[in-house]
Design a protein around this motif. Structure first.
Motif, PDB file in Angstrom:
ATOM      1  N   MET A 162      28.377  10.720  13.796  1.00 57.21           N
ATOM      2  CA  MET A 162      27.220  10.228  14.516  1.00 57.21           C
ATOM      3  C   MET A 162      26.023  10.189  13.568  1.00 57.21           C
ATOM      4  SD  MET A 162      25.791  11.416  18.176  1.00 57.21           S
ATOM      5  CE  MET A 162      24.742  12.808  17.918  1.00 57.21           C
ATOM      6  N   ALA A 163      25.297   9.118  13.562  1.00 53.43           N
ATOM      7  CA  ALA A 163      24.126   8.960  12.697  1.00 53.43           C
ATOM      8  C   ALA A 163      22.985   9.834  13.221  1.00 53.43           C
ATOM      9  CB  ALA A 163      23.694   7.507  12.654  1.00 53.43           C
ATOM     10  N   ARG A 164      22.219  10.395  12.281  1.00 55.50           N
ATOM     11  CA  ARG A 164      21.094  11.226  12.703  1.00 55.50           C
ATOM     12  C   ARG A 164      19.945  10.362  13.202  1.00 55.50           C
ATOM     13  NH1 ARG A 164      18.042  13.553   7.347  1.00 55.50           N
ATOM     14  NH2 ARG A 164      17.750  11.554   6.322  1.00 55.50           N
ATOM     15  N   ALA A 165      19.211  10.896  14.156  1.00 51.61           N
ATOM     16  CA  ALA A 165      18.029  10.186  14.657  1.00 51.61           C
ATOM     17  C   ALA A 165      16.984  10.198  13.554  1.00 51.61           C
ATOM     18  CB  ALA A 165      17.518  10.884  15.906  1.00 51.61           C
ATOM     19  N   TYR A 166      16.336   9.095  13.348  1.00 52.48           N
ATOM     20  CA  TYR A 166      15.371   8.974  12.257  1.00 52.48           C
ATOM     21  C   TYR A 166      14.098   8.331  12.789  1.00 52.48           C
ATOM     22  CZ  TYR A 166      13.920   8.624   7.427  1.00 52.48           C
ATOM     23  OH  TYR A 166      13.262   8.787   6.247  1.00 52.48           O
ATOM     24  N   PRO A 167      12.974   9.071  12.779  1.00 51.70           N
ATOM     25  CA  PRO A 167      11.752   8.548  13.381  1.00 51.70           C
ATOM     26  C   PRO A 167      11.020   7.523  12.516  1.00 51.70           C
ATOM     27  CG  PRO A 167      11.355  10.708  12.461  1.00 51.70           C
ATOM     28  CD  PRO A 167      12.830  10.432  12.313  1.00 51.70           C
ATOM     29  N   TYR A 168      11.454   7.345  11.278  1.00 47.59           N
ATOM     30  CA  TYR A 168      10.803   6.400  10.376  1.00 47.59           C
ATOM     31  C   TYR A 168      11.746   5.235  10.128  1.00 47.59           C
ATOM     32  CZ  TYR A 168       8.149  10.655   9.533  1.00 47.59           C
ATOM     33  OH  TYR A 168       7.418  11.786   9.682  1.00 47.59           O
ATOM     34  N   GLY A 169      11.492   4.471   9.139  1.00 48.26           N
ATOM     35  CA  GLY A 169      12.321   3.328   8.787  1.00 48.26           C
ATOM     36  C   GLY A 169      11.435   2.264   8.192  1.00 48.26           C
ATOM     37  N   ARG A 170      11.787   1.031   8.441  1.00 46.65           N
ATOM     38  CA  ARG A 170      10.982  -0.079   7.914  1.00 46.65           C
ATOM     39  C   ARG A 170       9.595  -0.136   8.546  1.00 46.65           C
ATOM     40  NH1 ARG A 170      16.134  -1.851   7.690  1.00 46.65           N
ATOM     41  NH2 ARG A 170      16.802  -2.742   5.701  1.00 46.65           N
ATOM     42  N   SER A 171       9.454   0.500   9.702  1.00 44.98           N
ATOM     43  CA  SER A 171       8.177   0.421  10.422  1.00 44.98           C
ATOM     44  C   SER A 171       7.014   1.069   9.667  1.00 44.98           C
ATOM     45  CB  SER A 171       8.298   1.070  11.802  1.00 44.98           C
ATOM     46  OG  SER A 171       8.558   2.454  11.673  1.00 44.98           O
ATOM     47  N   VAL A 172       7.282   1.956   8.711  1.00 47.46           N
ATOM     48  CA  VAL A 172       6.199   2.612   7.981  1.00 47.46           C
ATOM     49  C   VAL A 172       5.906   1.946   6.632  1.00 47.46           C
ATOM     50  CG1 VAL A 172       6.485   4.834   9.134  1.00 47.46           C
ATOM     51  CG2 VAL A 172       7.717   4.370   6.990  1.00 47.46           C
ATOM     52  N   VAL A 173       6.697   0.947   6.257  1.00 50.76           N
ATOM     53  CA  VAL A 173       6.428   0.220   5.015  1.00 50.76           C
ATOM     54  C   VAL A 173       5.063  -0.446   5.123  1.00 50.76           C
ATOM     55  CG1 VAL A 173       7.159  -1.708   3.542  1.00 50.76           C
ATOM     56  CG2 VAL A 173       8.859  -0.098   4.440  1.00 50.76           C
ATOM     57  N   GLY A 174       4.251  -0.277   4.090  1.00 55.19           N
ATOM     58  CA  GLY A 174       2.896  -0.805   4.091  1.00 55.19           C
ATOM     59  C   GLY A 174       1.855   0.237   4.454  1.00 55.19           C
ATOM     60  N   ARG A 175       2.291   1.375   4.975  1.00 56.75           N
ATOM     61  CA  ARG A 175       1.345   2.428   5.355  1.00 56.75           C
ATOM     62  C   ARG A 175       1.018   3.311   4.164  1.00 56.75           C
ATOM     63  NH1 ARG A 175       2.428   5.058  11.045  1.00 56.75           N
ATOM     64  NH2 ARG A 175       0.304   5.684  10.606  1.00 56.75           N
ATOM     65  N   ARG A 176      -0.155   3.900   4.204  1.00 55.41           N
ATOM     66  CA  ARG A 176      -0.579   4.839   3.168  1.00 55.41           C
ATOM     67  C   ARG A 176      -0.225   6.253   3.592  1.00 55.41           C
ATOM     68  NH1 ARG A 176      -3.009   3.344  -0.998  1.00 55.41           N
ATOM     69  NH2 ARG A 176      -4.075   5.338  -1.279  1.00 55.41           N
ATOM     70  N   LEU A 177      -0.047   7.132   2.613  1.00 55.24           N
ATOM     71  CA  LEU A 177       0.241   8.520   2.901  1.00 55.24           C
ATOM     72  C   LEU A 177      -0.268   9.393   1.775  1.00 55.24           C
ATOM     73  CD1 LEU A 177       3.948   9.459   2.276  1.00 55.24           C
ATOM     74  CD2 LEU A 177       2.821   7.547   1.197  1.00 55.24           C
ATOM     75  N   ARG A 178      -0.276  10.702   2.041  1.00 58.67           N
ATOM     76  CA  ARG A 178      -0.611  11.701   1.021  1.00 58.67           C
ATOM     77  C   ARG A 178       0.502  12.723   1.012  1.00 58.67           C
ATOM     78  NH1 ARG A 178      -6.420  14.050   1.957  1.00 58.67           N
ATOM     79  NH2 ARG A 178      -5.336  15.607   0.779  1.00 58.67           N
ATOM     80  N   ILE A 179       0.947  13.085  -0.180  1.00 59.81           N
ATOM     81  CA  ILE A 179       1.999  14.087  -0.347  1.00 59.81           C
ATOM     82  C   ILE A 179       1.477  15.153  -1.290  1.00 59.81           C
ATOM     83  CG2 ILE A 179       4.324  14.535  -1.233  1.00 59.81           C
ATOM     84  CD1 ILE A 179       5.149  11.789  -0.339  1.00 59.81           C
ATOM     85  N   VAL A 180       1.741  16.407  -0.947  1.00 58.08           N
ATOM     86  CA  VAL A 180       1.315  17.516  -1.795  1.00 58.08           C
ATOM     87  C   VAL A 180       2.488  17.941  -2.684  1.00 58.08           C
ATOM     88  CG1 VAL A 180       1.875  19.350  -0.124  1.00 58.08           C
ATOM     89  CG2 VAL A 180       0.092  19.720  -1.847  1.00 58.08           C
ATOM     90  N   PHE A 181       2.181  18.156  -3.947  1.00 61.50           N
ATOM     91  CA  PHE A 181       3.167  18.631  -4.911  1.00 61.50           C
ATOM     92  C   PHE A 181       2.715  19.978  -5.448  1.00 61.50           C
ATOM     93  CE2 PHE A 181       3.990  14.100  -5.049  1.00 61.50           C
ATOM     94  CZ  PHE A 181       5.370  14.047  -5.159  1.00 61.50           C
TER      95      PHE A 181
END
Length: 70
Positions: A1-20
């Motif tokens: 069974m495939a896992r549910a995934y809340p993201y996908g192509r719908s977030v392409v084009g959006r900006r984000l910030r990631i902490v390293f």
């Protein structure tokens, strides 16, 4: 069974910030980097390609790499 995934192509084009966690001498420093999600590849195990404002580029699994966000 495939896992549910809340993201996908719908977030392409959006900006984000990631902490390293950056190693500094004997310790670590947390540093935020801003960028834009430019691609999504389901074959890469549901990864998104982020192009950072500083010119770096990297694939991310947003479920693992991004906590919360705004």
């Amino acid at each position: 069974m495939a896992r549910a995934y809340p993201y996908g192509r719908s977030v392409v084009g959006r900006r984000l910030r990631i902490v390293f966690r950056i190693r500094r001498g004997k310790g670590h420093k947390l540093q935020w980097f801003s960028g834009k999600i430019t691609r999504f590849d389901k074959k890469r195990r549901l990864k998104h390609f982020v192009e950072y404002d500083n010119g770096d580029k990297q694939w991310h699994d947003l479920l693992k790499d991004v906590k919360g966000g705004s």
